[in-house]
Structure formats: structure tokens, C-alpha cells
Design an enzyme around this catalytic site. Sequence first.
Site, mmCIF file in Angstrom:
data_model
loop_
_atom_site.group_PDB
_atom_site.id
_atom_site.type_symbol
_atom_site.label_atom_id
_atom_site.label_comp_id
_atom_site.label_asym_id
_atom_site.label_seq_id
_atom_site.Cartn_x
_atom_site.Cartn_y
_atom_site.Cartn_z
ATOM 1 C CB CYS A 149 -27.100 -41.648 -34.977
ATOM 2 S SG CYS A 149 -26.206 -42.474 -33.661
ATOM 3 C CG HIS A 202 -25.446 -46.207 -36.834
ATOM 4 N ND1 HIS A 202 -24.097 -46.350 -36.628
ATOM 5 C CD2 HIS A 202 -25.907 -45.488 -35.765
ATOM 6 C CE1 HIS A 202 -23.755 -45.733 -35.501
ATOM 7 N NE2 HIS A 202 -24.838 -45.203 -34.961
HETATM 8 C C1 11C Z 1 -23.631 -44.433 -30.904
HETATM 9 N N1 11C Z 1 -25.895 -43.586 -30.975
HETATM 10 O O1 11C Z 1 -23.748 -44.879 -32.057
HETATM 11 C C2 11C Z 1 -24.621 -43.438 -30.337
HETATM 12 C C3 11C Z 1 -24.035 -42.054 -30.467
HETATM 13 O O2 11C Z 1 -27.439 -39.971 -27.832
HETATM 14 O O3 11C Z 1 -26.655 -38.865 -29.483
HETATM 15 C C4 11C Z 1 -24.975 -40.915 -30.226
HETATM 16 C C5 11C Z 1 -25.460 -40.792 -28.819
HETATM 17 C C6 11C Z 1 -26.591 -39.812 -28.713
HETATM 18 O O4 11C Z 1 -22.699 -44.732 -30.171
#
Ligand code: 11C
Length: 342
Positions: A127, A247
Site C-alpha cells: 500500500c 496512509h
Molecule cells: C502496513 N503496508 O501498512 C502494510 C500492510 O505487503 O501488502 C500491507 C503489507 C503488504 O502495515
Amino acid sequence: RKPNVAILGATGAVGQEFITLFEERQFPFAELKLLASARSAGTELSVCGKTYIVEEAKPESFEGIDIALFAGGSISKTLAPEAVKRGAIVIDNSSTFRMDPNVPLVVPEVNPEDIDTHKGIIANPNCSTIIMALGLKPLHDLSPIKRIVVSTYQAVSGAGKEGIDELNNQTKAHMAEQEMEANILPSASLPKHYPIAFNVIPQIDIFMDNDYTKEEMKMVLETQKILHDDAIQVVPTTIRIPVFRSHSESVLVETESPVSVADFKAACDAFPGLIVKDNPKEQEYPMPLYTSGKDDCEIGRIRKDLYNDKGMNFWIVGDQIRKGAALNALQIAEYLVEKQSF
Ligand code: 11C
């Protein structure tokens, strides 16, 4: 005909978002199978006004399926090849296949042409990588990117439903002057956990040998793969903050030659999936509270590096469950539906 579709992980945060998006975008499907672990099998879910019973995911579940949307997790490793063996195209949201040279890693606004090279599996990036890529591509098209220094401010939804519940429960406990229980963050797999409510945790996922986290190294390697340039330097710091589902990222980019703020803003304005919200005089800039539940990412605080005329600074924010996961995967599926017959 319309494709037969399966959603693996239908009861989780990303799976539920797939269902919402099917309804919102009127995604065309003939048959739909909702799959999950044995624990969730038997759950009833409504999709586009029809009730479906969630089935336990097994290799045979993918017989007759054209497109399989995998919400994520370690189950992808065993079930994705089984689904491909049975003729399905798998769009996988886990990290399992992202760096496999035979698997395209795609953000549809950035490198849609890579979808055409697939051999059964197409990977959805992490993400924080997807959201940053939407801001990078318009700049990269103006002048090739050499170096990126990025700090993220990541929502708890990245840790799934459990992460969301943990922020909720800890906030309630703190307000009731009770102890906050922490079991999920920074990573459920680790022995030590910290509360996220009223806190900031400078660790997402496990540490690697170089003292960067796995999340940080995903941002490095995935960005290079999506932009087709392994020479791009990416220096990330990924941080968890007490926000529910968007995010935010502070990004400083150095390009080969200078790019003006006006040119970059115009390129962002014209870029699909990106909204420029940048008006310091009116205190207008992107914030995670206002991008949540929305498809588009927002970019703002666009300004030059104070000391380097090839440096561009920006702030980009996007819904982690939508563009960071389910929407990006569904856009890949929509591309397939448009380009090929099932
Ligand atoms: C988080 N980016 O925000 C991570 C979740 O490799 O798809 C997604 C983890 C991934 O914790």
C-alpha cells in the site's frame, strides 16, 4: 461472457472492500465465489443484493474461475499456483510474488502495460508503495527520478481488522483510565508489542539485516520494479500512527534535471487517480481523515528543495484499504475484463 470471479479472504478488511467496490463500480461477473479460511467458512455475506455463503478455500475451489482476487496473507503461496493450474488469473495482494521476475507488479495508472506480460499471477504492490507511486510517476515523466527520501505515516488498517480494533479498544481504555492492551503492533508475529493509541511506532513489520524494516525494503524494491529502474535510490522510514485507514507520506525526490513546481502540479492535475490539494494561503492540503473511503489519492505541500534545484518535496495521502489494496487490484481486474475475453 462475464468472468467467473473468486475472492479469497472475503471476510477480512481488504475482502470486505472488494465487495463494497464490486457494488460501487458495478464490476461485471457471472459467478462469484467467496472464499476464506476454515474459521470463517459458513459466514453469510451480501454482494450486490444477493447472499453468498463463504466457503473454505481449497485448490478445487478455483475450478471454473477466471479471475481470482487474493486479499493477502501467506495462503497465497500455496493457493495461487493451484488457481493458475486450474486456468484462473490471480491478482494477488500478498508480498509473496511481487519480486518474482515472471510476475508483473502493477499500479494501473503507472505501468498498466506490464499486465499484458502476466503468466497467470499479477501482483498488487504494498500500500505505501502504491500511494507513493502515484506521486512519483508524473514527476518521473517530466525528468527521470534519481533518488527518493520518504517518511510514511501509516494507518492501523495496514495491520487488518485486528489493527483497527486495537486502536479502537486502546483509545476507549485510555479514556476510561484503564490499561491499554497491545497484541498486534508493530507486528503480531513479534514478541514485543506497543500501544498505538496516543503513540507513534517507528517500526512496520520485522527488521532486516540492514536495520531497515521489511516494509521499508518493500518500498525500495517495489518502486524500482514498478518504475523499471533499479538504479533509483529509495531511502524510506516507515512509521505507524494512530489513524484508521489512510496512509500519508512525506516524499523528497531528486530528478535528473530541475522541474518547476508549476509543471509538476500541472502534471499531477492531469494524472488519473490523483487530486492536487495544495493551497497554503487557504490552509488546504491532504489529510488522512478526508481521503478515507475515497478512490483518489491527494497530493499537496508541493515545493522545491531549499538547497537543490533538482529536488521536489511533496505530501501524498491515500486510503490504504482502497487504492492501497482492493481498488488497485480491482482496477487490474477491470483492465483484464476490457482487454480479453473469458
Ligand atoms: C502496513 N503496508 O501498512 C502494510 C500492510 O505487503 O501488502 C500491507 C503489507 C503488504 O502495515
